[in-house]
Write an enzyme that holds these catalytic residues in place. Structure first.
Site, PDB file in Angstrom:
ATOM      1  N   GLU B  39       0.962  -1.090   0.039  1.00 46.40           N
ATOM      2  CA  GLU B  39      -0.101  -0.112   0.151  1.00 46.40           C
ATOM      3  C   GLU B  39       0.881   1.167  -0.018  1.00 46.40           C
ATOM      4  O   GLU B  39       1.816   1.193   0.652  1.00 46.40           O
ATOM      5  CB  GLU B  39      -0.694  -0.106   1.232  1.00 46.40           C
ATOM      6  CG  GLU B  39      -1.785   1.098   1.585  1.00 46.40           C
ATOM      7  CD  GLU B  39      -2.742   0.793   2.728  1.00 46.40           C
ATOM      8  OE1 GLU B  39      -2.050   0.167   3.827  1.00 46.40           O
ATOM      9  OE2 GLU B  39      -3.620   1.710   3.062  1.00 46.40           O
ATOM     10  N   LYS B 110      -9.612   2.088  -2.159  1.00 47.31           N
ATOM     11  CA  LYS B 110      -9.909   1.450  -0.758  1.00 47.31           C
ATOM     12  C   LYS B 110     -11.516   1.820   0.215  1.00 47.31           C
ATOM     13  O   LYS B 110     -11.772   2.893   0.201  1.00 47.31           O
ATOM     14  CB  LYS B 110      -8.810   1.835   0.419  1.00 47.31           C
ATOM     15  CG  LYS B 110      -8.741   0.902   1.659  1.00 47.31           C
ATOM     16  CD  LYS B 110      -7.445   1.725   2.369  1.00 47.31           C
ATOM     17  CE  LYS B 110      -7.137   0.621   3.605  1.00 47.31           C
ATOM     18  NZ  LYS B 110      -6.003   1.045   4.423  1.00 47.31           N
ATOM     19  N   CYS B 143      -5.163  -3.295   2.591  1.00 42.05           N
ATOM     20  CA  CYS B 143      -4.914  -3.440   3.894  1.00 42.05           C
ATOM     21  C   CYS B 143      -6.137  -3.594   4.920  1.00 42.05           C
ATOM     22  O   CYS B 143      -6.743  -4.644   4.603  1.00 42.05           O
ATOM     23  CB  CYS B 143      -4.076  -1.963   4.258  1.00 42.05           C
ATOM     24  SG  CYS B 143      -3.428  -2.299   6.001  1.00 42.05           S
TER      25      CYS B 143
END
Lengths: 264, 264
Positions: B39, B110, B143
């Site tokens: 990331e 995300k 993540c």
């Protein structure tokens, strides 16, 4: 509050012997608030035929086993979750019943049937209910349901603090690895009560497990021995869904992005 | 086909040094079809301010880093997934980009922002796309998305064979335990490319992981060292969703029972 599991070896077709074993093991516990028994704990699992399963089934309402559980709960001031071969009219369900001192609190019928269960049982038709005992809200799953992440999540969304999971697990170790992860990502307690022993070509894997909302295994039985485990649990831990100071496991979801989960 | 991760230590704010490190590590691999980077791999993670994050951001379309990745992919005949601080108009997104020899194949933003990311980035607005490379269908997560079981499941339903998961994980070991379970219950490959090192009060946990559709960890890095791992994968394994001879992970679902997942 004290919660636990009973891991034992039901004998296929010998309801009397199984109820005696359950009785002996439940009575062996000094003090407990909630005990979970395995799936189909009075009948065994690997039925020769639908006819055999039918002969061994009984209704939940006014059934002999359930009445026995109620009297046991009254005597011990506790609740019990038990897997039961439920007869309803001319249908059978692979069910779990939650029983307390005053009677049946609720039941669940296995949504996801494993292997040859599809020849015997109807798929569950009661959704994923959550039952409030005052000190904790109880969700029920049965064995193979574990592999569907949706069911754990739905029970968390419905406010369950403790998932009681009667099981007859046969695939070595997989569910036992997944249970603490499901406990963690939903911040719930999970009590998986598995059985031991073998029936025909099926060997049951024991390792009954209690996991806490931090994903820690706080009790685990052996793979092969009869065992009753009881642990102290703190329901407040399950009600705190903050995983960081700024992240709430439920409120941070993006349900408007999850439409795909509903499509066939 | 060969798939892997690059685990390294990005330096906060030093894009040139980070791109050099990425270049060196990607070029160190003899032959690979798909590599996953962490990331925010060019910028570092723990920005002092939104202004700093803004200064370090770049667009995906025609951005310098993405153009560099395309030329690297062309040279090495490969695809790369990289976490990027994406600038789009006056907004920032914590994004992952899938790049190949002929350009950008797709991107993901995300959906679930962690801690102070909420002050910097917009929440993702591109859903959960899956990109078909011919030899495999690729899903992207970033993540903290890992803690939401919905996203893994949606990508499986959309046909993803491999989940590429650029990460900057800081909670020790939790995601690394969950990744193989998500791989197992959805029968997918998962490549979690985590970073190492520390920034301010955050220490990143390494242990980048590749898990297979049987839930086995087939590659894992150390918690603290720079590392590139590449393994052979068999996409057919991910496309076989039979968990028993009579149980299909997708077809055995009961979506009509899952309505609760869509409610706020």
């Amino acid at each position: 509050m004290k919660t636990g599991f009973v891991q034992f070896r039901p004998i296929l077709g010998d309801v009397n012997a199984n109820v005696e074993a359950i009785d002996r093991l439940v009575r062996s516990v000094e003090q407990v608030d909630l005990l979970v028994l395995p799936e189909l704990c009075t009948t065994g699992y690997n039925f020769d035929s639908k006819e055999q399963a039918w002969e061994l089934s009984e209704p939940i309402h006014d059934g002999t086993f359930v009445k026995h559980l109620v009297s046991l709960c009254r005597e011990k001031k506790m609740h019990i979750v038990a897997g039961i071969n439920e007869r309803d009219g001319d249908k059978l369900y692979n069910s779990a019943v939650l029983v307390g001192p005053t009677g049946v609190v609720g039941k669940y019928r296995k949504l996801h049937l494993f292997m040859n269960e599809k020849d015997i049982f109807q798929p569950g038709d009661l959704g994923l209910p959550v039952f409030d005992l005052g000190w904790a809200r109880i969700g029920l799953l049965i064995c193979f349901d574990w592999i569907f992440p949706e069911v754990w999540r739905i029970l968390a969304l419905e406010g369950a603090d403790i998932i009681c999971h009667p099981s007859n697990l046969v695939i070595p170790g997989l569910c036992q690895r997944a249970v603490p992860i499901n406990a963690l990502i939903n911040r719930m307690y999970v009590v998986t009560a598995n059985r031991i022993g073998a029936e025909g070509d099926l060997t049951f894997t024991g390792l009954s497990t209690i996991a806490d909302p931090n994903g820690e295994v706080i009790a685990q039985a052996s793979p092969e021995d009869e065992e009753v485990a009881v642990v102290d649990i703190d329901v407040a831990l399950a009600r705190d869904k903050m995983i960081t100071p700024r992240n709430h496991l439920i409120n941070d979801r993006r349900p408007q992005e999850y439409r795909r989960l509903m499509e066939p």
